[in-house]
Write an enzyme that holds these catalytic residues in place. Structure first.
Site, PDB file in Angstrom:
ATOM      1  N   ASP A 462       2.173   2.799   5.721  1.00 15.95           N
ATOM      2  CA  ASP A 462       2.897   3.488   4.651  1.00 15.95           C
ATOM      3  C   ASP A 462       1.970   4.432   3.893  1.00 15.95           C
ATOM      4  O   ASP A 462       0.736   4.328   3.982  1.00 15.95           O
ATOM      5  CB  ASP A 462       3.506   2.455   3.695  1.00 15.95           C
ATOM      6  CG  ASP A 462       4.841   2.885   3.126  1.00 15.95           C
ATOM      7  OD1 ASP A 462       5.110   4.105   3.084  1.00 15.95           O
ATOM      8  OD2 ASP A 462       5.632   2.011   2.717  1.00 15.95           O
ATOM      9  N   ASP A 532      14.091   5.392   3.297  1.00 17.32           N
ATOM     10  CA  ASP A 532      14.270   4.108   2.624  1.00 17.32           C
ATOM     11  C   ASP A 532      15.744   3.822   2.354  1.00 17.32           C
ATOM     12  O   ASP A 532      16.111   2.691   2.034  1.00 17.32           O
ATOM     13  CB  ASP A 532      13.502   4.093   1.299  1.00 17.32           C
ATOM     14  CG  ASP A 532      12.001   3.944   1.502  1.00 17.32           C
ATOM     15  OD1 ASP A 532      11.581   3.539   2.600  1.00 17.32           O
ATOM     16  OD2 ASP A 532      11.245   4.235   0.556  1.00 17.32           O
TER      17      ASP A 532
END
Length: 729
Positions: A462, A532
């Protein structure tokens, strides 16, 4: 950027001395340049592959500027691909051809045009890599300084492409966090069209570094001439199309030079990232198929290997990681036929345990309060449950609340004489990847995990913070403008080291969702997290845009809980499954919160996905009806390369009483073959009337199938989220 497969095995090399046209060719594309020693190389043609006789008789374009790599200073009003300040302060540059070479690589032909400035010892090599078996040409420049002193590059595009004016439309992808890759289509008008990124660490949230140009009017999916362009770069970029008073649009693409002038020392070479170019007469989907084939074969890590079906812990438990809960989730995904479990954020930190997003980044040690048996226990449980294990890391980042920051505050990106600007959680900082010590540290995070625990199968990498304050504590005062470029050079060096030592591990590029969906990082990553936002309806729009340039095998698409955690919409489970199946299928939903009926539906879907996985992940895409057309429907299909099998997706995007939806005509099938229809993920009490019947490819492409507007289910289970997935074989 280097391609995934080494292309350095030269088997032939030739120097072209004669003046005249040079054709750079793939199986179905020709790019023709007129090259004469002592002059600037000129663009002549880019489009469908030409016969040699046509090349010899090509008309020279008129009414425009055809310099293949225009330099600034001797026609100052015109846009330039390269501009520099020479060591003596002169701002003008002239480039003249001194030679052309062609060399055969393992899978491509490389044509290199060498240009020099007659007044200054500056050399520019313009490179064209044309693949032998896919329709893609990569273009980039090597700029070498042979002056006695340092020169300063102020503009350094990868390429320029002139496009004849007419009714030209541009398609590009804009967005933001949780709303990535939204399609925009607009005509090119006089003036400047520009998309850019200045995030610093990620580059795919605002606009993507890719465009498609439809040359004969508003874009169509399966008809019309289309040019596709994708910059293979992970950092700040600029794509600009300048339309002035001439007969041409001028496409420039490359690194964004804003606050990034580059000081090139004597003997140093600056290499721009490649711009990948394709052309198709088969519309947007045709250009997409070219990008997908090239990407799977030459760019994407493990582009020839099926992706596992996984469960990710994030939406299920967020930071509430514990040993028993992870074991339970592993057992749950195994019981459904899944193959991999990924433990997300929240597993690490000793002095500062990671309980929220405001601490611990950089302290990559197991939190023994949460996981008393450590990674060893997780791997043990994964083996017990018969699944592989993956783990989340964010190695380029830190928190001011961390042992790492206490030891190495000099490692973070921070402007001189300023306090650090903090990101997520009010404490996040970004490490300076220009610093070799930071590169070693970031590599060590992966190296320590995978060396100690070689059974780890998957890493979710990430990156949740942009570069907010410009400043490097490592770079010299006169090199501060190198920060954005050197960050990504350092990032790539780490990726190369990781892949050299751990070539088999699967790595996902996640960056606040889809922030790193680009062909610059994918030679080192297997897939990216699209967004997301896992809401099925919004994912249709986002995944539609994503598919313009990226294949389904790279698009992580998960079944999530409802109400959705981002938009709070409640959609039917079948609908969520049917959308997720069009990418790399996974689950985000917490299985223990599902009913037995929901588990059975997911279990059946996973089993059926395994059967169609090769078609989805390696097949040819045909987008049929766009959600952006606002006709209440979206539909696409994947067809196997041999056209023996296909998977057809049909999703309603809205629902009204007395609605009238178009019948969708299919594409890409063999007109002479018969295809038997089987509905996947069926919930209807009765099968479709086409179930089990066979239709010719010609019928399906010219007529299509009648699809009921709603799923025919028991009264208490009716909903407005109708969708269908049909297997044709």
């Amino acid at each position: 950027m280097k391609t995934k497969t080494l292309l350095s095995a030269f088997v032939a090399c030739a120097t072209i001395l004669h003046a005249g046209p040079v054709s750079v060719e793939t199986p179905n594309i020709s790019l023709v340049l007129d090259i004469e020693k002592g002059k600037v190389p000129q663009y002549v043609y880019f489009g469908n592959k030409l016969k040699s006789g046509d090349i010899a008789r090509l008309q020279a374009p008129t009414g425009g500027r055809m310099d293949a790599y225009p330099a600034y200073g001797l026609n100052a009003p015109a846009e330039a691909a390269i501009a520099m300040r020479h060591a003596d302060g002169n701002l003008s540059t002239a480039l003249q051809t001194t030679g052309v070479t062609t060399s055969q690589e393992e899978h491509a032909t490389l044509t290199t045009i060498t240009m020099e400035d007659p007044a200054y010892p500056v050399v520019v090599k313009l490179n064209y890599r044309a693949y032998n078996d896919v329709d893609m040409i990569e273009v980039w420049a090597d700029i070498t300084n042979n002056e006695k002193g340092t020169i300063t590059l102020t503009t350094f595009a990868s390429a320029m492409l002139p496009v004849r004016r007419g009714d030209v439309w541009v398609s590009h992808l804009h967005g933001s966090w949780a709303n990535e890759t939204r399609l925009v289509e607009e005509p090119l008008q006089p003036g400047v069209f520009m998309i850019k990124n200045k995030d610093g660490s990620r580059n795919s949230h605002t606009d993507h570094a890719e465009v498609m140009l439809s040359l004969d009017g508003k874009a169509r999916e399966n008809q019309g001439a289309v040019i596709g362009a994708a910059l293979c770069y992970s950092g700040n970029y600029r794509i600009m199309i300048d339309t002035d008073d001439t007969e041409y649009h001028y496409l420039f693409a490359g690194i964004n030079e804003d606050n990034s002038e580059y000081h090139l020392k004597k003997g140093e070479t600056f290499t721009t990232p490649p711009l990948a170019l394709t052309f198709s007469q088969d519309g947007l989907s045709g250009a997409s198929r070219n990008f997908h084939k090239w990407g799977r074969k030459y760019k994407l890590m493990h582009g020839d290997k099926e992706r596992k079906i996984l469960l990710n812990s994030w939406e299920g438990v967020y930071f509430d990681i514990n040993q028993q809960g992870m074991d339970q989730m592993m057992a749950d995904i195994a019981s459904m036929g899944g193959e991999l479990f990924v433990m997300d954020d929240g597993w690490f930190g000793d002095k500062y345990p990671r309980k929220t997003d405001n601490s611990s980044l950089g302290d990559w040690v197991v939190d023994k309060q949460k996981l008393p048996d450590g990674i060893e226990g997780l791997l043990r449980d994964a083996k017990k449950n018969g699944v592989k294990f993956g783990i989340w890391i964010e190695p380029e980042m830190g928190n001011t609340v961390s042992e790492l920051y206490e030891k190495h505050p000099e490692w973070i990106i921070k402007a001189p004489r300023r306090d650090a600007v903090l990101g997520r959680g009010g404490t996040q900082v970004i490490l300076d990847m220009a610093n070799p010590k930071v590169q070693d540290f970031v590599f060590s995070i992966v190296d320590n995990l995978l060396t100690k625990y070689p059974e780890i199968d998957y890493i979710k990498w990430d990156a949740n913070m942009p570069i907010l304050n410009h400043g490097s504590q490592y770079l010299k005062a006169d090199e501060q403008s190198h920060l954005y470029i050197d960050y990504h050079r350092g990032f790539e060096k780490v990726c190369q080291r990781v892949r050299a030592k751990f070539p088999d591990v699967t790595i996902q590029a996640c960056a606040s969702g889809g922030g790193r969906a680009n062909w610059g990082v994918l030679p080192y990553f297997d897939e990216f997290w699209v967004s997301d936002n896992t809401d099925a309806l919004q994912r249709i729009y986002m995944q539609w845009g994503t598919s313009y340039f990226f294949p389904a095998i790279a698009m992580a698409s998960h079944i999530s809980a409802v109400p959705n955690h981002t938009v709070y919409r409640t959609t039917a489970l079948k609908y969520r499954i049917d959308v997720a199946m069009s990418g790399r299928l996974g689950m985000e939903i917490q299985p223990k919160n599902m009913t037995d009926e929901e588990k059975n539906l997911c279990r059946n879907a996973i089993a059926e996905y395994k059967g169609i996985r090769p078609i989805i992940q390696f097949g040819d895409i045909y987008r049929l009806l766009s959600p952006y057309d606002r006709k209440g429907l979206a539909s696409l299909m994947y067809v196997s390369e041999n056209k023996e099998k296909a998977v057809f997706f049909w999703w309603k995007t809205e629902s009204f009483q007395n609605e009238h939806l178009p019948r969708v005509k299919m594409a890409g099938l063999n007109p002479d073959k018969l295809y038997k229809v089987h509905e996947l993920n069926r919930i209807d009490v009765k099968p479709l009337d086409c179930e089990g019947k066979s239709y010719s490819g010609e019928y399906l492409m010219s007529h299509g199938l009648e699809i009921p507007y709603r799923n025919n289910v028991e009264w208490g289970k009716k909903n407005d989220w109708s969708s269908r997935v049909l297997l044709l074989e």
